[in-house]
Design a protein around this motif. Structure first.
Motif, mmCIF file in Angstrom:
data_model
loop_
_atom_site.group_PDB
_atom_site.id
_atom_site.type_symbol
_atom_site.label_atom_id
_atom_site.label_comp_id
_atom_site.label_asym_id
_atom_site.label_seq_id
_atom_site.Cartn_x
_atom_site.Cartn_y
_atom_site.Cartn_z
ATOM 1 N N HIS A 184 0.839 -1.204 0.000
ATOM 2 C CA HIS A 184 0.000 0.000 0.000
ATOM 3 C C HIS A 184 0.873 1.253 0.000
ATOM 4 O O HIS A 184 0.623 2.199 -0.768
ATOM 5 C CB HIS A 184 -0.899 -0.018 1.246
ATOM 6 N N ARG A 208 2.685 1.726 -3.372
ATOM 7 C CA ARG A 208 1.757 2.217 -4.395
ATOM 8 C C ARG A 208 1.448 3.703 -4.221
ATOM 9 O O ARG A 208 1.071 4.376 -5.173
ATOM 10 C CB ARG A 208 0.466 1.392 -4.357
ATOM 11 N N LYS A 209 1.623 4.179 -2.999
ATOM 12 C CA LYS A 209 1.423 5.604 -2.732
ATOM 13 C C LYS A 209 2.683 6.415 -3.046
ATOM 14 O O LYS A 209 2.695 7.638 -2.893
ATOM 15 C CB LYS A 209 1.038 5.821 -1.262
ATOM 16 N N ALA A 222 -0.272 7.662 5.676
ATOM 17 C CA ALA A 222 -0.861 6.794 4.656
ATOM 18 C C ALA A 222 -1.411 5.496 5.223
ATOM 19 O O ALA A 222 -2.398 4.953 4.712
ATOM 20 C CB ALA A 222 0.181 6.487 3.575
#
Length: 222
Positions: free
Chosen positions: A43, A46-47, A60
């Motif tokens: 995650h 991907r950010k 995040a």
């Protein structure tokens, strides 16, 4: 009401192997907490967040939704509604997981997600602090251990069978060092919960350990 089984113990004690076997027999969900940390790492990647950006990691991680499901008897890890199991063994993901798992906010978020899952599903969860911190009200708590020499010997045999050259004494020294780190870390150190059953598997095989934990489960729900 969901039933929870917590299995804690030091490195090499066979927690994951036993937890999976117990979950399979009882038809519970085995919660692979390590896979959840990898999903969080994915995650963050991907950010576009870098491992050293701790502030961005803290921000995040709050928005990630991670859970465990089973399809055809195989564990699947779900990130924000997407099955991401196939991506979790990538080296980049592993490297990010190693860094981000030390972030207190990441840990708090994953503990929250693990508790949410355990509240809805019958689960078997293993780790270092499941019975003490993650699931303090688990129906069954087991502290699974074995002598450092036994754990080293098991690891030695496993590596030898896979054609990996190794030295037993070095493996045992590594295990002792890891035990010390786990037991003396600042956040959720490894320790036996007061109400956990101590199970020393030094002279037990997988079947015997599994049978004993299932006996404890049946006793708890009787």
């Amino acid at each position: 009401m969901a039933i929870n089984i917590a299995i804690d113990g030091p490195a090499g004690s066979g927690k994951s192997t036993i937890a999976k076997a117990v979950a399979k027999e009882l038809e519970f969900i085995y919660v692979d907490t390590g896979a959840m940390y990898r999903a969080m790492a994915l995650h963050l990647i991907r950010k576009g967040i870098l491992p050293e950006e701790s502030e961005k990691i803290m921000e995040a991680c709050e928005k990630a939704d991670i859970s465990i499901a089973y399809e055809n008897g195989l564990q699947q890890v779900i990130l924000d509604g997407e099955n991401v199991t196939e991506y979790l063994r990538q080296e980049e993901v592993g490297n990010m997981a190693s860094v981000s798992s030390a972030n207190l906010k990441v840990r708090e978020k994953l503990v929250q997600l693990q508790r949410t899952l355990a509240a809805k599903e019958n689960v078997v969860m293993d780790g270092r602090d499941i019975g003490t911190c993650v699931l303090p009200n688990a129906d069954v708590k087991v502290y699974l251990t074995a002598s450092a020499h036994t754990r080293a010997l098991r690891r030695y045999k496993e590596l030898e069978e896979n054609g990996v050259s190794c030295v037993l004494e070095e493996i045992e020294a590594d295990i002792n060092e890891r035990d010390y780190r786990d037991m003396h870390r600042d956040i959720s150190p490894l320790k036996k919960a007061e109400d956990a059953v101590l199970l020393d598997s030094s002279n037990m095989n997988i079947m015997e350990v599994k049978r004993e934990i299932i006996r404890l489960y049946k006793e708890a729900i009787a």
